[in-house]
Scaffold this active site. Sequence first.
Site, PDB file in Angstrom:
ATOM      1  N   SER A  48       0.839  -1.208   0.000  1.00 39.24           N
ATOM      2  CA  SER A  48       0.000   0.000   0.000  1.00 39.24           C
ATOM      3  C   SER A  48       0.866   1.247   0.000  1.00 39.24           C
ATOM      4  O   SER A  48       0.566   2.222  -0.688  1.00 39.24           O
ATOM      5  CB  SER A  48      -0.914   0.003   1.230  1.00 39.24           C
ATOM      6  OG  SER A  48      -1.811  -1.076   1.169  1.00 39.24           O
ATOM      7  N   ASN A  49       1.955   1.230   0.781  1.00 40.95           N
ATOM      8  CA  ASN A  49       2.804   2.411   0.848  1.00 40.95           C
ATOM      9  C   ASN A  49       3.630   2.627  -0.416  1.00 40.95           C
ATOM     10  O   ASN A  49       4.265   3.654  -0.582  1.00 40.95           O
ATOM     11  CB  ASN A  49       3.705   2.352   2.083  1.00 40.95           C
ATOM     12  CG  ASN A  49       2.912   2.663   3.332  1.00 40.95           C
ATOM     13  OD1 ASN A  49       2.569   3.808   3.564  1.00 40.95           O
ATOM     14  ND2 ASN A  49       2.574   1.644   4.104  1.00 40.95           N
ATOM     15  N   LYS A 167       0.163 -10.836   6.550  1.00 42.87           N
ATOM     16  CA  LYS A 167       0.464  -9.523   7.103  1.00 42.87           C
ATOM     17  C   LYS A 167      -0.829  -8.973   7.661  1.00 42.87           C
ATOM     18  O   LYS A 167      -1.799  -8.764   6.922  1.00 42.87           O
ATOM     19  CB  LYS A 167       0.994  -8.582   6.013  1.00 42.87           C
ATOM     20  CG  LYS A 167       1.228  -7.163   6.540  1.00 42.87           C
ATOM     21  CD  LYS A 167       1.601  -6.148   5.462  1.00 42.87           C
ATOM     22  CE  LYS A 167       1.773  -4.776   6.105  1.00 42.87           C
ATOM     23  NZ  LYS A 167       1.786  -3.685   5.128  1.00 42.87           N
ATOM     24  N   SER A 169      -2.429  -5.836   9.305  1.00 40.69           N
ATOM     25  CA  SER A 169      -2.163  -4.414   9.533  1.00 40.69           C
ATOM     26  C   SER A 169      -3.133  -3.754  10.493  1.00 40.69           C
ATOM     27  O   SER A 169      -3.158  -2.532  10.608  1.00 40.69           O
ATOM     28  CB  SER A 169      -2.204  -3.671   8.194  1.00 40.69           C
ATOM     29  OG  SER A 169      -1.159  -4.098   7.365  1.00 40.69           O
ATOM     30  N   GLY A 192       1.659  -5.845  10.697  1.00 42.39           N
ATOM     31  CA  GLY A 192       1.681  -4.908   9.586  1.00 42.39           C
ATOM     32  C   GLY A 192       1.651  -3.449   9.993  1.00 42.39           C
ATOM     33  O   GLY A 192       1.447  -2.570   9.151  1.00 42.39           O
TER      34      GLY A 192
END
Lengths: 297, 297, 297, 297
Positions: A48-49, A167, A169, A192
């Site tokens: 996402s980042n 993961k 988050s 995450g």
Amino acid sequence: MLKRPIKGVIPPILTPFKDNGDVDFEAHIFNIERWNETQLAGYLVLGSNGEAPYLSETEKLELIECTAKHANKDRLILAGTGMESARETIALTNKAADRGADAALVLTPSYYFNNMTDEAQIRFFTEVADQTSIPILIYNVPAFTHINISVDVVGFLSRHPNIIGMKDSTGNIPQLVKFQQVSDENFNLILGTFSSWYPALTLGISAGIFAVANCAANECSTVQEAFEAGDHKTALEIYRRVFPVNEAVTTTFGIAGLKYACGLMGYRGGTVRRPLLPLDDREKMAIEKILQTAKLI
Amino acid sequence: MLKRPIKGVIPPILTPFKDNGDVDFEAHIFNIERWNETQLAGYLVLGSNGEAPYLSETEKLELIECTAKHANKDRLILAGTGMESARETIALTNKAADRGADAALVLTPSYYFNNMTDEAQIRFFTEVADQTSIPILIYNVPAFTHINISVDVVGFLSRHPNIIGMKDSTGNIPQLVKFQQVSDENFNLILGTFSSWYPALTLGISAGIFAVANCAANECSTVQEAFEAGDHKTALEIYRRVFPVNEAVTTTFGIAGLKYACGLMGYRGGTVRRPLLPLDDREKMAIEKILQTAKLI
Amino acid sequence: MLKRPIKGVIPPILTPFKDNGDVDFEAHIFNIERWNETQLAGYLVLGSNGEAPYLSETEKLELIECTAKHANKDRLILAGTGMESARETIALTNKAADRGADAALVLTPSYYFNNMTDEAQIRFFTEVADQTSIPILIYNVPAFTHINISVDVVGFLSRHPNIIGMKDSTGNIPQLVKFQQVSDENFNLILGTFSSWYPALTLGISAGIFAVANCAANECSTVQEAFEAGDHKTALEIYRRVFPVNEAVTTTFGIAGLKYACGLMGYRGGTVRRPLLPLDDREKMAIEKILQTAKLI
Amino acid sequence: MLKRPIKGVIPPILTPFKDNGDVDFEAHIFNIERWNETQLAGYLVLGSNGEAPYLSETEKLELIECTAKHANKDRLILAGTGMESARETIALTNKAADRGADAALVLTPSYYFNNMTDEAQIRFFTEVADQTSIPILIYNVPAFTHINISVDVVGFLSRHPNIIGMKDSTGNIPQLVKFQQVSDENFNLILGTFSSWYPALTLGISAGIFAVANCAANECSTVQEAFEAGDHKTALEIYRRVFPVNEAVTTTFGIAGLKYACGLMGYRGGTVRRPLLPLDDREKMAIEKILQTAKLI
């Protein structure tokens, strides 16, 4: 069959863009070479980042290849390959494998929200894992998908030989305990979000994929190192010190904030793609102050 | 500059798949030719009910071209071209234009949920509309995006010369009244769910894009026709009769339900792509009974 | 057994407080006498807009008695008597009956959110209705309770001889149609928000309980009167004109806004109880302007 | 001024009812005498698990008095006295003080959801704390109130001399870290759910108010005792073992489940008040099995 154990800190690496909006591969290589000098355990490309939802398939595959080529050989290369359909996810994952990804991170599908039942998730991940040439990890990120994978689904999927981890988050610690209680013993539960890092370590979690590791790689790793050496005091101190930085580069200022913080730390952050907005001066000063308070600059 | 007025009922047309999962273009043409015999005002290709998030770009463009080629010449061809980034949306919209789309329906971007502020939406849609060769319509569908566009944003964007309307799928009547009160007079407010069709007509709405129009095209059109002829009784009767069918092929059974209902009505529905699940026998019988009760079969 | 039909507009009347926070019964009587001169069909004492959750039982019962005593004899007296437990609700409802309430409005219980299943709601309302000396109406207001009563529950409860109706404050028109389709024919479906008044009338709804009726009683009634006389244009014009006033005195400024607007319209509004906050000068000016635009002052 | 430090485990004690629905004070005294033999640090009367929203004021005050009278002298007596208005909360808190409460737990007001801004919360708690004869603690429980108190509000209120702490029932560990970072050093941050007990201890939290402490008092205390003695292994083992019991008596089966589990552990649980529903046999067996697996019976 034993699943490969994943240990240590991995950043979901940012994707630098030029002023004209194109991917800046030169800056990308610069960043990787700098991360290569840290204690990081691997790199997640297209998380996402990394603004993955804003990239074309061509850009995605070039980023994987470039990252795999320039990363230290001991680094694990993860690639975010989740698409909404199983068909597209399988296709992209297998292409990612060809370009050098060791394993793939696959988002819970979410678009047809009401239909994304436990049964739908189980069949989706099973179908994907059955047909991909590299292992996959589930990516649970309700902040973006509005889907929080159920404990039962995790328990079931953790036993698939090609699903090696997840993961998570959410940062939701009670839920993490439940995931631990139902999962296969070789399943890699990866935290995450840095916001729960120290508490997660006390519960036996041993890997993390953290946005803030882009700009504070060694601090993230040292929390774990100190904890494992029995030095709770140091671990807790660094955790508390970096905590507000993590908050700033995720919840408060998002990816534009992360990129600006990376710039301050000597990386090449660059701009963000629309609809994300660049920071204004007040926001930039706020981030600078938070990094100073955390003694990162 | 006057914006083209949109009037009548438009189905977000389903995408038929073969058993092997490929798009079934032959079935698609069959359906279009059948819809051509109804009173529908146009076709929306690549809407949510067309499983757009599950299609590759190649499939998307072929579907637009095929639809434009086989549609009656009086039909408006809308294409869903919303991607998460402005860059990708612009690129896809301009390709869609080349393949025959008259206008494009663009989803509110939603992935980085916390950052999708009013300012972000305004800049996104403005940037897209400035750079596309065909007009665009906003697509507001919080059930899938979890973003409900604000009244202020709609008021602002309704004045952009290349943003000609919005499909609002909330069915939220008070909000629709607010959209009417702030929008430019030439802005096309299109209802995106049959569940509010009759009430919306009484408020002056004159176009609808309805999933149920795939299988009950003329009924949807007749509600409007009767209303405009002053025959409220007939309009209301058909609205109430079709209401449970709409519920079944959207909320209750989703796209698999819509495709099955279309099959019962003589169209070629076909299967759904994963992660969507096919219907079981009990669900199929439920749909059959609902269509019978509504006197559609 | 036929249930008493409810028709027309009823305000959930505000509770005026003195500067020291006590109930101002003198102001209350003044307001009632003024409302007596309007076309209102009744009064709801102890609704949400009456700050019922902020009143002691003694105050509640005195307000019912005072209202019943001063109201025109043709007015229906409804009292909000919903408490979290059936036991407390039954006790308060029967006391309310003794003080002059004709029927009681009972909130869906909501505190133990996860346990408030359909079964729990059905048993709660059945137990209450079985043991109260006056009929009850269900009060569905998810904005405050976070519970949205299910269509099935409404269908079931609408057949209980002592449950004569429901105030639905969602303004959700598709859901209202579903409530109509499952309810007993003598069940009074009452709209609980002016924001859907005209559309609800077109669907056959004939009663409304509206906050804005405190300060714009005749306008609310005239929408219905004009609609029933076949004058859709006038009905729609007044509906659109009063719409922003309703928005101001509910969503935007809440009860403090409603009280201030009532003051401007010649009623005695008074202050609000903590934790509600009084308006500041900017907010007061905004309301004044909205009333002017709506031609109420 | 130093605020009284709170340390250890406190159960939000259940309220036993007779078959006719009245409070069973005899059973209540029996339970207290049994809890007196455990390591519990105090008792919370009228918490959520005490079915406080279902009790009359008279019952509430008698329960406080009875508890204070029969509790060991070293136990802290907390009483839940939160009402929706400041006026009612102050009145009830001062009566609770007269009956023997040492401090009061005050819910965040929540009914007029949209108006419950930070400013409203700050003024509410300040006004209450200014006018009560005993100290108060904030009670943050979004699962019931749908309000999650903001970090800024906690930081501000933690400095009020008569607000000595907060029970946070979210179990949200990152948020707890933020509360720690902004609060006055003498402010008592009390964990309100066993599900995060061990991780919270590692972060320096030293008190907990847990439903499951009603039936597993010493286990809850021993987690803390072992942790403080440096025996992480034992602390973690008991935490993991009791975790599913906590889940069962809160999220899964609610208060009816808690009362049944208490009955199995030798306490007198009794029935629940409507709208809560009693357990069926299948649910009872499930709880019995969970207690066995946890080695509590």
